[in-house]
Design a protein around this motif. Structure first.
Motif, PDB file in Angstrom:
ATOM      1  N   MET A   1     -17.337 -50.374  -5.307  1.00  0.00           N
ATOM      2  CA  MET A   1     -16.250 -51.326  -5.275  1.00  0.00           C
ATOM      3  C   MET A   1     -15.711 -51.389  -3.846  1.00  0.00           C
ATOM      4  O   MET A   1     -15.433 -50.373  -3.233  1.00  0.00           O
ATOM      5  CB  MET A   1     -15.167 -50.875  -6.266  1.00  0.00           C
ATOM      6  N   GLU A   2     -15.589 -52.566  -3.322  1.00  0.00           N
ATOM      7  CA  GLU A   2     -15.151 -52.753  -1.936  1.00  0.00           C
ATOM      8  C   GLU A   2     -13.631 -52.888  -1.871  1.00  0.00           C
ATOM      9  O   GLU A   2     -13.005 -53.508  -2.723  1.00  0.00           O
ATOM     10  CB  GLU A   2     -15.803 -54.014  -1.379  1.00  0.00           C
ATOM     11  N   PHE A   3     -13.060 -52.273  -0.830  1.00  0.00           N
ATOM     12  CA  PHE A   3     -11.610 -52.283  -0.648  1.00  0.00           C
ATOM     13  C   PHE A   3     -11.184 -53.553   0.081  1.00  0.00           C
ATOM     14  O   PHE A   3     -11.718 -53.888   1.123  1.00  0.00           O
ATOM     15  CB  PHE A   3     -11.188 -51.047   0.153  1.00  0.00           C
ATOM     16  N   ASP A   4     -10.242 -54.268  -0.486  1.00  0.00           N
ATOM     17  CA  ASP A   4      -9.675 -55.451   0.143  1.00  0.00           C
ATOM     18  C   ASP A   4      -8.159 -55.339   0.051  1.00  0.00           C
ATOM     19  O   ASP A   4      -7.579 -55.402  -1.041  1.00  0.00           O
ATOM     20  CB  ASP A   4     -10.167 -56.717  -0.566  1.00  0.00           C
ATOM     21  N   ALA A   5      -7.508 -55.132   1.197  1.00  0.00           N
ATOM     22  CA  ALA A   5      -6.059 -54.905   1.212  1.00  0.00           C
ATOM     23  C   ALA A   5      -5.295 -56.103   0.661  1.00  0.00           C
ATOM     24  O   ALA A   5      -4.283 -55.943  -0.024  1.00  0.00           O
ATOM     25  CB  ALA A   5      -5.600 -54.582   2.628  1.00  0.00           C
ATOM     26  N   GLY A   6      -5.760 -57.298   0.945  1.00  0.00           N
ATOM     27  CA  GLY A   6      -5.089 -58.493   0.440  1.00  0.00           C
ATOM     28  C   GLY A   6      -5.121 -58.575  -1.073  1.00  0.00           C
ATOM     29  O   GLY A   6      -4.133 -58.945  -1.712  1.00  0.00           O
ATOM     30  N   GLU A   7      -6.255 -58.212  -1.659  1.00  0.00           N
ATOM     31  CA  GLU A   7      -6.383 -58.238  -3.115  1.00  0.00           C
ATOM     32  C   GLU A   7      -5.499 -57.172  -3.763  1.00  0.00           C
ATOM     33  O   GLU A   7      -4.866 -57.416  -4.791  1.00  0.00           O
ATOM     34  CB  GLU A   7      -7.847 -58.034  -3.522  1.00  0.00           C
ATOM     35  N   VAL A   8      -5.450 -55.991  -3.154  1.00  0.00           N
ATOM     36  CA  VAL A   8      -4.600 -54.917  -3.684  1.00  0.00           C
ATOM     37  C   VAL A   8      -3.133 -55.338  -3.618  1.00  0.00           C
ATOM     38  O   VAL A   8      -2.364 -55.128  -4.561  1.00  0.00           O
ATOM     39  CB  VAL A   8      -4.836 -53.605  -2.918  1.00  0.00           C
ATOM     40  N   LEU A   9      -2.730 -55.953  -2.517  1.00  0.00           N
ATOM     41  CA  LEU A   9      -1.353 -56.419  -2.371  1.00  0.00           C
ATOM     42  C   LEU A   9      -1.034 -57.520  -3.376  1.00  0.00           C
ATOM     43  O   LEU A   9       0.028 -57.518  -4.001  1.00  0.00           O
ATOM     44  CB  LEU A   9      -1.118 -56.920  -0.948  1.00  0.00           C
ATOM     45  N   ARG A  10      -1.964 -58.435  -3.582  1.00  0.00           N
ATOM     46  CA  ARG A  10      -1.761 -59.511  -4.548  1.00  0.00           C
ATOM     47  C   ARG A  10      -1.626 -58.958  -5.958  1.00  0.00           C
ATOM     48  O   ARG A  10      -0.729 -59.368  -6.715  1.00  0.00           O
ATOM     49  CB  ARG A  10      -2.928 -60.500  -4.483  1.00  0.00           C
ATOM     50  N   GLN A  11      -2.502 -58.015  -6.315  1.00  0.00           N
ATOM     51  CA  GLN A  11      -2.416 -57.396  -7.641  1.00  0.00           C
ATOM     52  C   GLN A  11      -1.093 -56.656  -7.819  1.00  0.00           C
ATOM     53  O   GLN A  11      -0.472 -56.718  -8.883  1.00  0.00           O
ATOM     54  CB  GLN A  11      -3.578 -56.414  -7.836  1.00  0.00           C
ATOM     55  N   THR A  71       0.944 -51.640 -18.451  1.00  0.00           N
ATOM     56  CA  THR A  71       0.628 -52.455 -17.281  1.00  0.00           C
ATOM     57  C   THR A  71       0.622 -51.610 -16.021  1.00  0.00           C
ATOM     58  O   THR A  71      -0.279 -51.716 -15.179  1.00  0.00           O
ATOM     59  CB  THR A  71       1.650 -53.596 -17.134  1.00  0.00           C
ATOM     60  N   LEU A  72       1.606 -50.747 -15.882  1.00  0.00           N
ATOM     61  CA  LEU A  72       1.694 -49.885 -14.710  1.00  0.00           C
ATOM     62  C   LEU A  72       0.563 -48.859 -14.675  1.00  0.00           C
ATOM     63  O   LEU A  72      -0.005 -48.582 -13.604  1.00  0.00           O
ATOM     64  CB  LEU A  72       3.048 -49.181 -14.692  1.00  0.00           C
ATOM     65  N   VAL A  73       0.187 -48.323 -15.828  1.00  0.00           N
ATOM     66  CA  VAL A  73      -0.914 -47.359 -15.884  1.00  0.00           C
ATOM     67  C   VAL A  73      -2.229 -48.037 -15.522  1.00  0.00           C
ATOM     68  O   VAL A  73      -3.046 -47.464 -14.785  1.00  0.00           O
ATOM     69  CB  VAL A  73      -0.980 -46.700 -17.282  1.00  0.00           C
ATOM     70  N   GLU A  74      -2.451 -49.245 -16.014  1.00  0.00           N
ATOM     71  CA  GLU A  74      -3.683 -49.971 -15.680  1.00  0.00           C
ATOM     72  C   GLU A  74      -3.776 -50.250 -14.180  1.00  0.00           C
ATOM     73  O   GLU A  74      -4.843 -50.109 -13.586  1.00  0.00           O
ATOM     74  CB  GLU A  74      -3.774 -51.276 -16.471  1.00  0.00           C
ATOM     75  N   TYR A  75      -2.673 -50.628 -13.578  1.00  0.00           N
ATOM     76  CA  TYR A  75      -2.683 -50.871 -12.133  1.00  0.00           C
ATOM     77  C   TYR A  75      -2.914 -49.566 -11.376  1.00  0.00           C
ATOM     78  O   TYR A  75      -3.641 -49.543 -10.379  1.00  0.00           O
ATOM     79  CB  TYR A  75      -1.390 -51.542 -11.679  1.00  0.00           C
ATOM     80  N   SER A  76      -2.329 -48.487 -11.843  1.00  0.00           N
ATOM     81  CA  SER A  76      -2.539 -47.188 -11.189  1.00  0.00           C
ATOM     82  C   SER A  76      -3.994 -46.756 -11.289  1.00  0.00           C
ATOM     83  O   SER A  76      -4.564 -46.235 -10.327  1.00  0.00           O
ATOM     84  CB  SER A  76      -1.641 -46.124 -11.814  1.00  0.00           C
ATOM     85  N   LYS A  77      -4.604 -46.969 -12.462  1.00  0.00           N
ATOM     86  CA  LYS A  77      -6.032 -46.653 -12.612  1.00  0.00           C
ATOM     87  C   LYS A  77      -6.868 -47.487 -11.651  1.00  0.00           C
ATOM     88  O   LYS A  77      -7.828 -46.983 -11.057  1.00  0.00           O
ATOM     89  CB  LYS A  77      -6.479 -46.909 -14.054  1.00  0.00           C
ATOM     90  N   TYR A  78      -6.522 -48.757 -11.509  1.00  0.00           N
ATOM     91  CA  TYR A  78      -7.211 -49.642 -10.562  1.00  0.00           C
ATOM     92  C   TYR A  78      -7.124 -49.092  -9.141  1.00  0.00           C
ATOM     93  O   TYR A  78      -8.094 -49.057  -8.406  1.00  0.00           O
ATOM     94  CB  TYR A  78      -6.635 -51.051 -10.664  1.00  0.00           C
ATOM     95  N   LEU A  79      -5.929 -48.634  -8.756  1.00  0.00           N
ATOM     96  CA  LEU A  79      -5.743 -48.093  -7.409  1.00  0.00           C
ATOM     97  C   LEU A  79      -6.548 -46.810  -7.214  1.00  0.00           C
ATOM     98  O   LEU A  79      -7.141 -46.595  -6.161  1.00  0.00           O
ATOM     99  CB  LEU A  79      -4.261 -47.834  -7.134  1.00  0.00           C
ATOM    100  N   PHE A  80      -6.553 -45.947  -8.247  1.00  0.00           N
ATOM    101  CA  PHE A  80      -7.287 -44.694  -8.114  1.00  0.00           C
ATOM    102  C   PHE A  80      -8.790 -44.921  -8.073  1.00  0.00           C
ATOM    103  O   PHE A  80      -9.511 -44.170  -7.414  1.00  0.00           O
ATOM    104  CB  PHE A  80      -6.922 -43.730  -9.237  1.00  0.00           C
ATOM    105  N   THR A  81      -9.295 -45.944  -8.766  1.00  0.00           N
ATOM    106  CA  THR A  81     -10.728 -46.227  -8.670  1.00  0.00           C
ATOM    107  C   THR A  81     -11.085 -46.744  -7.290  1.00  0.00           C
ATOM    108  O   THR A  81     -12.204 -46.538  -6.818  1.00  0.00           O
ATOM    109  CB  THR A  81     -11.163 -47.253  -9.729  1.00  0.00           C
ATOM    110  N   LEU A  82     -10.138 -47.414  -6.619  1.00  0.00           N
ATOM    111  CA  LEU A  82     -10.407 -47.866  -5.253  1.00  0.00           C
ATOM    112  C   LEU A  82     -10.455 -46.704  -4.259  1.00  0.00           C
ATOM    113  O   LEU A  82     -11.126 -46.781  -3.240  1.00  0.00           O
ATOM    114  CB  LEU A  82      -9.357 -48.874  -4.797  1.00  0.00           C
ATOM    115  N   MET A  83      -9.717 -45.635  -4.563  1.00  0.00           N
ATOM    116  CA  MET A  83      -9.679 -44.484  -3.662  1.00  0.00           C
ATOM    117  C   MET A  83     -10.956 -43.653  -3.718  1.00  0.00           C
ATOM    118  O   MET A  83     -11.237 -42.914  -2.784  1.00  0.00           O
ATOM    119  CB  MET A  83      -8.492 -43.598  -3.997  1.00  0.00           C
ATOM    120  N   THR A  84     -11.698 -43.737  -4.802  1.00  0.00           N
ATOM    121  CA  THR A  84     -12.892 -42.898  -4.917  1.00  0.00           C
ATOM    122  C   THR A  84     -14.081 -43.535  -4.273  1.00  0.00           C
ATOM    123  O   THR A  84     -14.177 -44.658  -3.953  1.00  0.00           O
ATOM    124  CB  THR A  84     -13.211 -42.613  -6.395  1.00  0.00           C
TER     125      THR A  84
END
Length: 84
Positions: A1-11, A71-84
């Motif tokens: 999964m590729e990191f895109d700061a704009g997409e993370v900020l939008r989400q 909703t907050l847990v799903e977003y947190s999981k999304y962020l943690f998958t980006l970190m790995t």
């Protein structure tokens, strides 16, 4: 999964809008209704609007708290998958 700061900020902004939106909209609606009621009856008590907004905010958090947490847990999981 590729990191895109704009997409993370939008989400993140969408999550904030989804979580805070219902509380803010209902609180503003209660404020307007109380203001109309106070204008019609000429009762100008500051605590009336505050208490009603507090009750509505508590009810929204109580009723929608599970959905908000999911909703907050799903977003947190999304962020943690980006970190790995």
């Amino acid at each position: 999964m590729e990191f895109d700061a704009g997409e993370v900020l939008r989400q993140g902004m969408l999550v904030v809008l989804k979580l805070a939106g219902p509380i803010l909209i209902l609180s503003m609606l209660v404020g307007v209704l109380v203001a109309i009621f106070q204008a019609v009856t000429q009762i100008h008590d500051q605590t009336l609007a505050f208490v009603l907004k507090l009750v509505v905010t508590g009810l929204v958090c109580f009723i929608g708290g599970g959905w908000m947490m999911n909703t907050l847990v799903e977003y947190s999981k999304y962020l943690f998958t980006l970190m790995t």
